[in-house]
Write a protein that holds these residues in place. Sequence first.
Motif, mmCIF file in Angstrom:
data_model
loop_
_atom_site.group_PDB
_atom_site.id
_atom_site.type_symbol
_atom_site.label_atom_id
_atom_site.label_comp_id
_atom_site.label_asym_id
_atom_site.label_seq_id
_atom_site.Cartn_x
_atom_site.Cartn_y
_atom_site.Cartn_z
ATOM 1 N N ASN A 160 0.826 -1.211 0.000
ATOM 2 C CA ASN A 160 0.000 0.000 0.000
ATOM 3 C C ASN A 160 0.858 1.257 0.000
ATOM 4 O O ASN A 160 0.583 2.204 -0.734
ATOM 5 N N LYS A 163 2.041 1.688 -3.406
ATOM 6 C CA LYS A 163 0.960 1.993 -4.351
ATOM 7 C C LYS A 163 0.468 3.431 -4.195
ATOM 8 O O LYS A 163 0.162 4.096 -5.167
ATOM 9 N N TYR A 164 0.397 3.896 -2.943
ATOM 10 C CA TYR A 164 -0.198 5.218 -2.705
ATOM 11 C C TYR A 164 0.853 6.300 -2.451
ATOM 12 O O TYR A 164 0.567 7.303 -1.809
ATOM 13 N N ASP A 188 4.721 6.272 5.177
ATOM 14 C CA ASP A 188 4.922 6.795 3.815
ATOM 15 C C ASP A 188 4.612 8.285 3.767
ATOM 16 O O ASP A 188 4.047 8.850 4.701
ATOM 17 N N ILE A 193 -5.017 9.470 3.578
ATOM 18 C CA ILE A 193 -6.390 8.953 3.619
ATOM 19 C C ILE A 193 -7.273 10.027 4.258
ATOM 20 O O ILE A 193 -6.914 10.573 5.308
ATOM 21 N N ILE A 201 -11.353 1.759 6.530
ATOM 22 C CA ILE A 201 -10.406 1.120 5.600
ATOM 23 C C ILE A 201 -10.081 -0.339 5.918
ATOM 24 O O ILE A 201 -9.591 -1.052 5.061
ATOM 25 N N TYR A 206 -13.532 -2.414 1.322
ATOM 26 C CA TYR A 206 -13.625 -0.956 1.364
ATOM 27 C C TYR A 206 -12.446 -0.319 0.638
ATOM 28 O O TYR A 206 -11.290 -0.630 0.868
ATOM 29 N N ARG A 207 -12.748 0.569 -0.274
ATOM 30 C CA ARG A 207 -11.712 1.331 -0.965
ATOM 31 C C ARG A 207 -12.069 2.801 -0.867
ATOM 32 O O ARG A 207 -13.223 3.176 -0.998
ATOM 33 N N VAL A 208 -11.064 3.623 -0.605
ATOM 34 C CA VAL A 208 -11.315 5.053 -0.509
ATOM 35 C C VAL A 208 -11.572 5.575 -1.918
ATOM 36 O O VAL A 208 -10.740 5.368 -2.794
ATOM 37 N N ARG A 212 -10.271 6.791 -7.081
ATOM 38 C CA ARG A 212 -8.907 6.560 -6.635
ATOM 39 C C ARG A 212 -8.509 5.118 -6.906
ATOM 40 O O ARG A 212 -7.430 4.841 -7.416
ATOM 41 N N GLY A 218 -6.212 -2.012 -6.834
ATOM 42 C CA GLY A 218 -6.606 -2.280 -5.447
ATOM 43 C C GLY A 218 -7.967 -2.925 -5.359
ATOM 44 O O GLY A 218 -8.889 -2.559 -6.071
ATOM 45 N N SER A 219 -8.069 -3.938 -4.482
ATOM 46 C CA SER A 219 -9.312 -4.690 -4.387
ATOM 47 C C SER A 219 -10.010 -4.436 -3.061
ATOM 48 O O SER A 219 -11.116 -4.886 -2.854
ATOM 49 N N GLY A 220 -9.342 -3.704 -2.154
ATOM 50 C CA GLY A 220 -9.967 -3.437 -0.872
ATOM 51 C C GLY A 220 -9.965 -4.629 0.064
ATOM 52 O O GLY A 220 -10.796 -4.720 0.962
ATOM 53 N N GLY A 222 -6.674 -6.025 1.171
ATOM 54 C CA GLY A 222 -5.369 -6.075 1.845
ATOM 55 C C GLY A 222 -5.463 -5.737 3.321
ATOM 56 O O GLY A 222 -5.013 -6.509 4.182
ATOM 57 N N LEU A 223 -6.081 -4.609 3.648
ATOM 58 C CA LEU A 223 -6.140 -4.180 5.047
ATOM 59 C C LEU A 223 -7.101 -5.022 5.883
ATOM 60 O O LEU A 223 -6.905 -5.166 7.084
ATOM 61 N N SER A 247 0.879 8.560 5.316
ATOM 62 C CA SER A 247 0.207 7.691 6.282
ATOM 63 C C SER A 247 1.219 6.890 7.072
ATOM 64 O O SER A 247 2.278 6.532 6.562
HETATM 65 P P1 ADP Z 1 -6.568 -1.787 -1.765
HETATM 66 O O1 ADP Z 1 -6.311 -3.109 -2.414
HETATM 67 O O2 ADP Z 1 -7.655 -0.985 -2.407
HETATM 68 O O3 ADP Z 1 -5.316 -1.012 -1.522
HETATM 69 P P2 ADP Z 1 -6.681 -2.102 1.105
HETATM 70 O O4 ADP Z 1 -7.634 -2.891 1.937
HETATM 71 O O5 ADP Z 1 -5.232 -2.466 1.184
HETATM 72 O O6 ADP Z 1 -7.205 -2.201 -0.377
HETATM 73 O O7 ADP Z 1 -6.828 -0.564 1.488
HETATM 74 C C1 ADP Z 1 -8.121 0.033 1.592
HETATM 75 C C2 ADP Z 1 -8.089 1.488 1.136
HETATM 76 O O8 ADP Z 1 -7.328 2.267 2.068
HETATM 77 C C3 ADP Z 1 -7.410 1.666 -0.219
HETATM 78 O O9 ADP Z 1 -8.349 1.643 -1.251
HETATM 79 C C4 ADP Z 1 -6.732 3.014 -0.109
HETATM 80 O O10 ADP Z 1 -7.535 4.034 -0.646
HETATM 81 C C5 ADP Z 1 -6.553 3.258 1.386
HETATM 82 N N1 ADP Z 1 -5.129 3.081 1.780
HETATM 83 C C6 ADP Z 1 -4.558 1.999 2.338
HETATM 84 N N2 ADP Z 1 -3.250 2.202 2.602
HETATM 85 C C7 ADP Z 1 -2.978 3.459 2.214
HETATM 86 C C8 ADP Z 1 -1.792 4.294 2.234
HETATM 87 N N3 ADP Z 1 -0.610 3.837 2.706
HETATM 88 N N4 ADP Z 1 -1.904 5.551 1.754
HETATM 89 C C9 ADP Z 1 -3.093 6.016 1.278
HETATM 90 N N5 ADP Z 1 -4.230 5.295 1.229
HETATM 91 C C10 ADP Z 1 -4.190 4.032 1.681
#
Ligand code: ADP
Length: 253
Positions: A160, A163-164, A188, A193, A201, A206-208, A212, A218-220, A222-223, A247
């Motif tokens: 993440n 990616k972000y 990072d 966020i 999140i 859930y995806r922000v 975006r 991103g599949s939402g 990972g977290l 973040s």
């Molecule tokens: P994804 O596969 O979409 O990254 P995650 O479950 O890992 O799914 O994260 C959920 C959402 O949280 C992401 O869609 C993203 O918008 C936000 N996010 C997670 N980590 C970060 C980060 N390090 N910086 C900014 N946004 C983040």
Amino acid sequence: DFEVNLPNLGSDELGDLSNSIHKLAKDLKRLKNERNEFLASIAHELNTPLTYLIGYSKVAKREDLSDKDRKYYLEIIGEESNRMKELMKNLLDLARMDENTFTISKEHFLAKPFLENIYKFVAPSFEIKKIKLNLVCKSNLHIYADALRLEQIILNLLDNALKYSNENSEVCLKAYEKDGSTVISVIDTGIGIPSNEIEFIFEKLYRVEKSRSRAYGGSGIGLAVVKELVDAHGGTIEVESKIGQGSTFKITI
Ligand code: ADP
């Protein structure tokens, strides 16, 4: 349209039943939409690395390529294959967690060599995006955790962070001891966020902002996996984030 022969119910009971059926139909529709959305995002997630794999393997075969360029393309192919493997692992784990057939086994190990291994594993993808990855950890720090699961947690957080974050920025993987626990944080300086979304999140899928996720992939999941894995360790995870500034994800186990 269908007819049902109901036993002799009073009008109140009929009303209740009708409401229940209505609610059930609505729930089913929502579930169906969620499932479709989930499948679409997984397909998208798998499609991106596949596109790279197909494209770069064609390029890597070219005879006029220098060894250095060929190595570069092969590195990307390796990286994208790893990404797909990690995603599949997350998906399988989510399914196992839902079935409650998920276990962890903790052991004592040294933090530094463990984190250095992870560092080596992810370094090429950070290099490709010109993001500097720093590792901060004392040599005598110990961890008591399921090493494979903890690796999965950190890989998800680093993925993440990568990616972000924008090109030419920095990410820090840091571990230290606090009050008898081990703290591992991934810091990072990326897009951040929105504060009103932080509480969501860790929810599955859930995806922000949809836009975006379209831009970043991103599949939402990972977290959601990270949270379940940290919970399974009896640990905690905290997030601090500011839009446009970055973040910090902090795990305490
Ligand atoms: P994804 O596969 O979409 O990254 P995650 O479950 O890992 O799914 O994260 C959920 C959402 O949280 C992401 O869609 C993203 O918008 C936000 N996010 C997670 N980590 C970060 C980060 N390090 N910086 C900014 N946004 C983040």
